[in-house]
Design an enzyme around this catalytic site. Structure first.
Site, short mmCIF file in Angstrom:
data_model
loop_
_atom_site.label_atom_id
_atom_site.label_comp_id
_atom_site.label_asym_id
_atom_site.label_seq_id
_atom_site.Cartn_x
_atom_site.Cartn_y
_atom_site.Cartn_z
NE ARG A 16 1.85 107.80 20.55
CZ ARG A 16 1.16 106.55 20.67
NH1 ARG A 16 0.56 106.18 21.82
NH2 ARG A 16 1.79 105.74 20.19
N GLY A 17 3.83 111.71 24.20
CA GLY A 17 3.41 113.17 24.71
C GLY A 17 3.49 113.90 23.61
N GLY A 18 3.10 115.49 23.87
CA GLY A 18 2.99 116.25 23.03
C GLY A 18 4.18 116.56 21.85
CG MET A 19 7.58 118.27 22.96
SD MET A 19 9.05 118.71 23.91
CE MET A 19 10.55 118.37 22.93
N GLY A 20 6.45 114.06 21.15
CA GLY A 20 6.70 112.80 20.41
C GLY A 20 6.51 111.45 21.36
CE LYS A 37 11.31 114.19 24.52
NZ LYS A 37 11.47 115.36 25.38
CG ASP A 131 6.67 121.24 32.47
OD1 ASP A 131 5.70 121.71 32.99
OD2 ASP A 131 6.50 120.21 31.50
#
Length: 448
Positions: A16-20, A37, A131
């Site tokens: 799980r991350g900031g975008m989804g 994703k 990144d």
């Protein structure tokens, strides 16, 4: 608990991350397991984010480098944006470094070469990743590495930033000095970030250890690049110049490409001392063996090679397979290859290094693992990489054990190899096609 998302049966959360979120899912249309994703629902009404998402998907999907995670498809289902990607059985580099500490220098250089290969392919296609960091590098159980999450990549030629809020994206610990200004990121910015990643692989520490954001930015802008030999004395000074150039403040003073950085690191490795690491460095444990049959994650360029056997005559069969004229596999050949035969059910083979193609489905160090791979892939052969390098970037493991490769072929043309690859990937997600080139340059073929 499983749940349905369009044609996908979502089986479990991976990350799980900031975008989804990224889930393990079964694609019922193509009968394969994938990494799905799902973009966070809050982004659904953000027009700029949607445009950026479209750019991400299109940009990444057109890359054909074997070290970039392939995107199978992308789109929107019930108002939710999604990416369907290949599922890799492995872990991210950040987790590995946190668990086991720095890598041995030869392994660090090998990983650097793989990520550099992906970056150079992206840069050639007009893309900048922006990144590059350990958490965006996935490493399979046998060492094959992928650069992932081009979510903030953009077309370098546009000169536009890919942010919807004006906040600079990326991770501060790996960001090039010019990234803190107004200008767009360039390939040289990725080279800087990759050098930071390489430094961490060698030492187990980020280049600049700062707690505050302002202090971290100041370090990138003003402090001299760190010396890996100072942080990790067993390295000596061999890599110091590589890090210094890769992290030069002026982009014009850095390496001209990620591949050039990797080449210099390889040269430095040959000059590095062989002193043991300090007692505090943790060695990775052997990955646990699964009781059930697993999908194989394949070692990359290091795993396959071939040389021309002196005096052997070879012919091309109607099926596109190269074989000795007497239609028998060679079981005794000059030199080390005689001793390299593991005595398993299939004799060690010696494919000709003649620009034909092979489909690699596995790599191993022990006879028992080779035998298991041969059993799982009927009709496959195996070879001894130290005796048959043919462009392999590594011939032994970090502990000195010889690498063996299990493969199908050789095939006379790329189309035949790619056709066999499709079948192999039903069992081995990361099987790949390797060209057996006599030039000494590894050539992995990206089949469409």
């Amino acid at each position: 608990m499983e749940w349905q998302f369009g044609p996908y049966v979502v089986q479990g959360l991976i990350a799980r991350g900031g975008m989804g979120e990224i889930h393990r899912a079964h694609d019922s249309r193509h009968q394969r397991t994938v990494a799905l994703k799902l973009i966070a629902e809050r982004h659904a009404e953000d027009a700029e984010f949607r445009r950026r998402f479209q750019r991400e998907a299109q940009a990444t999907a057109r890359l054909r480098d074997p070290h970039v995670i392939p995107i199978h498809s992308y789109g929107e289902i019930d108002g939710r944006l999604y990416l369907d990607m290949r599922l890799v059985d492995g872990t991210d580099l950040a987790t590995h470094l946190a668990s086991y500490g720095p890598l041995d220098p030869d392994r660090a250089v090998g990983l650097l070469e793989q990520v550099a290969h992906a970056l150079d392919a992206a840069h050639a296609d007009g893309l900048v990743h922006r990144d590059v960091k350990p958490s965006n590098v996935l490493v399979g159980r046998t060492g094959f590495a992928y650069l992932v999450d081009f979510g903030i990549a953009y077309a370098a030629s546009t000169g536009t930033a890919a942010t919807s809020t004006g906040v600079t994206v990326g991770t501060l610990a790996y960001m090039a000095p010019e990234r803190f200004g107004e200008g767009p990121a360039e390939p040289s910015s990725d080279v800087y970030s990759l050098t930071c990643l390489f430094y961490e692989c060698l030492t187990g520490r980020k280049p600049f250890q700062r707690e505050a954001t302002v202090a971290m930015i100041s370090a990138h802008l003003n402090d001299d690049p760190p010396r890996p030999g100072t942080t990790a004395p067993h390295l000596g000074s061999a890599f110091d110049a590589v890090i210094a150039r890769g992290m030069a403040k002026d982009p014009a003073h850095r390496f001209g490409s990620a591949g050039e950085l990797a080449d210099e690191a390889r040269a430095a490795l040959h000059a590095a001392p062989t002193a043991p690491r300090t007692a505090t460095a943790r060695q990775p444990a052997e990955p646990p063996r699964r009781k059930s049959r697993r999908r194989l994650v394949i070692a990359g360029l290091a795993a396959l090679g071939a040389v021309l056997v002196a005096g052997a005559a070879w012919t091309l069969t109607p099926s596109g397979r190269w074989q000795p004229t007497d239609d028998r596999r060679i079981t005794a050949v000059p030199g080390a290859l005689v001793d390299a035969d593991l005595g398993v059910s299939v004799p060690v083979s010696t494919p000709v290094c003649n620009d034909s193609y092979a489909v690699v489905v596995g790599a191993a160090f022990e006879a028992s693992t080779v035998q298991r791979l041969l059993d799982e892939f009927p009709g496959s052969d195996y070879l001894h990489v130290p005796s048959t390098p043919c462009g392999a970037t590594a011939k032994t493991s970090t502990s000195g054990k010889a690498i063996y490769s299990v493969y199908f072929g050789p095939f006379a043309d790329e189309a035949s190899a790619c056709e066999r690859l499709d079948a192999a990937r039903e069992q081995a997600d990361d099987a790949y096609v390797k060209q057996l080139s006599s030039t000494g340059t590894p050539a992995v073929i990206a089949c469409d």
